[in-house]
Design an enzyme around this catalytic site. Sequence first.
Site, PDB file in Angstrom:
ATOM      1  N   HIS A   1     -15.900  -9.699  13.777  1.00  0.00           N
ATOM      2  CA  HIS A   1     -14.488 -10.115  13.074  1.00  0.00           C
ATOM      3  C   HIS A   1     -13.447  -9.624  14.078  1.00  0.00           C
ATOM      4  O   HIS A   1     -13.471  -8.495  14.488  1.00  0.00           O
ATOM      5  CB  HIS A   1     -14.513  -9.277  11.546  1.00  0.00           C
ATOM      6  CG  HIS A   1     -13.007  -9.276  11.199  1.00  0.00           C
ATOM      7  ND1 HIS A   1     -12.410 -10.373  11.163  1.00  0.00           N
ATOM      8  CD2 HIS A   1     -12.399  -8.512  11.035  1.00  0.00           C
ATOM      9  CE1 HIS A   1     -11.492 -10.184  10.436  1.00  0.00           C
ATOM     10  NE2 HIS A   1     -11.122  -8.761  10.536  1.00  0.00           N
TER      11      HIS A   1
ATOM     12  N   HIS B   1      -5.718 -13.993   8.377  1.00  0.00           N
ATOM     13  CA  HIS B   1      -6.152 -12.682   8.655  1.00  0.00           C
ATOM     14  C   HIS B   1      -6.903 -12.691  10.018  1.00  0.00           C
ATOM     15  O   HIS B   1      -6.473 -11.784  11.082  1.00  0.00           O
ATOM     16  CB  HIS B   1      -7.049 -12.149   7.567  1.00  0.00           C
ATOM     17  CG  HIS B   1      -7.852 -11.102   7.789  1.00  0.00           C
ATOM     18  ND1 HIS B   1      -8.707 -10.242   6.763  1.00  0.00           N
ATOM     19  CD2 HIS B   1      -7.791 -10.083   8.967  1.00  0.00           C
ATOM     20  CE1 HIS B   1      -9.078  -9.268   7.590  1.00  0.00           C
ATOM     21  NE2 HIS B   1      -8.802  -9.036   8.573  1.00  0.00           N
TER      22      HIS B   1
ATOM     23  N   GLU C   1     -15.272  -3.777   6.995  1.00  0.00           N
ATOM     24  CA  GLU C   1     -15.852  -5.073   6.494  1.00  0.00           C
ATOM     25  C   GLU C   1     -17.412  -5.010   6.329  1.00  0.00           C
ATOM     26  O   GLU C   1     -18.092  -5.925   6.637  1.00  0.00           O
ATOM     27  CB  GLU C   1     -15.411  -5.948   7.509  1.00  0.00           C
ATOM     28  CG  GLU C   1     -13.612  -6.348   7.828  1.00  0.00           C
ATOM     29  CD  GLU C   1     -13.229  -6.942   6.322  1.00  0.00           C
ATOM     30  OE1 GLU C   1     -14.039  -7.047   5.364  1.00  0.00           O
ATOM     31  OE2 GLU C   1     -11.920  -7.221   6.509  1.00  0.00           O
TER      32      GLU C   1
ATOM     33  N   HIS D   1      -8.966 -10.793  15.163  1.00  0.00           N
ATOM     34  CA  HIS D   1      -7.862 -11.069  14.944  1.00  0.00           C
ATOM     35  C   HIS D   1      -7.255 -12.227  16.137  1.00  0.00           C
ATOM     36  O   HIS D   1      -6.250 -11.591  16.791  1.00  0.00           O
ATOM     37  CB  HIS D   1      -6.707 -10.192  14.621  1.00  0.00           C
ATOM     38  CG  HIS D   1      -7.105  -9.223  13.297  1.00  0.00           C
ATOM     39  ND1 HIS D   1      -6.779  -7.884  13.160  1.00  0.00           N
ATOM     40  CD2 HIS D   1      -8.243  -9.284  12.385  1.00  0.00           C
ATOM     41  CE1 HIS D   1      -7.168  -7.541  12.121  1.00  0.00           C
ATOM     42  NE2 HIS D   1      -8.045  -8.130  11.933  1.00  0.00           N
TER      43      HIS D   1
HETATM   44  O1  2HA Z   1     -11.535  -3.313  10.767  1.00  0.00           O
HETATM   45  O2  2HA Z   1      -9.783  -5.746  10.701  1.00  0.00           O
HETATM   46  O3  2HA Z   1     -10.254  -6.473   8.309  1.00  0.00           O
HETATM   47  C1  2HA Z   1     -10.285  -3.536  10.580  1.00  0.00           C
HETATM   48  C2  2HA Z   1     -10.104  -4.999   9.982  1.00  0.00           C
HETATM   49  C3  2HA Z   1     -10.410  -5.202   8.639  1.00  0.00           C
HETATM   50 ZN    ZN Z   2      -9.525  -7.861  10.074  1.00  0.00          ZN
END
Ligand code: 2HA
Ligand code: ZN
Length: 269
Positions: free
Chosen positions: A142, A214, A119, A144
């Site tokens: 980033h 995502h 990313e 999840h």
């Molecule tokens: O790095 O989460 O979106 C792995 C991820 C890509």
């Molecule tokens: Zn991701």
Amino acid sequence: MKSILDSRPELAYEVAQVAEVAGYLWQKGWAERNGGNITVNVTHCIDDEIRQMAAISEPIAMGQKLPHLQGCYFFCKGTNKRMRDLARWPMENGSIIRITEDCEHYEIIADNPVKPTSELPAHLAMHNYLLGKGVECKAALHTHPIELVAMSHAEKFLEKDVLTYLLWSMIPETKAFCPRGLGVVRYELPGSQILADATIAQLDEYDVTLWEKHGVCAVGPNIMEAFDQVDVLNKSAQIYISAKNMGFEPDGMTREQMQEMTEAFGLPK
Ligand code: 2HA
Ligand code: ZN
């Protein structure tokens, strides 16, 4: 093994903060396998000796010109590396990169030739945009977060600011510590330039953006504060879901309660 962090306490501190947050992401279940990524602008920790250091990779194209990043240095999680490994061995699972003079390439300078996160386009585009605006945000995250991603599967939550107001109303601290709310980016391919562009379009209004089905992307003055904003929002999502699991729609704080809190904490409307 010799490390660029040796005798550089300021740089070592920045990397240690990343490692601490990486551990939290794993413990929370937000970082399966190689999921998620972190970049931190560490240019303020860079001395002349580092500036003279030879690169340990070829220049790698960024796919875009990012003029505000000229001569900047970033610590980046490595692509395909695990957060839980980054927590224990940050310099084996991440690397320090330098943006080259042409602002179109980066090169890895230490400790190992670990290629940065998939990313990277979104991360560097965000750093470039924020630096251009003079915003003091050194960290991009980033991850999840389970409950926020679950909520992003319902169309009704993806309308502008629906989730912001719902999550703020679950517990007073959410608006206090995430006063700009939660932006939304519709589904785009992970790692793509379209996702990067859509994310920076949210930054004028929001520090945290939900990527549909995502994850989230957050910016902050440092990595701990970027993490805290996501943590606070996801806590509210958990409270909402807990209430639903008990069989009722939570009332949420009333408009009057929100208003009182907004004024008492001096928050934006
Ligand atoms: O790095 O989460 O979106 C792995 C991820 C890509
Ligand atoms: Zn991701």
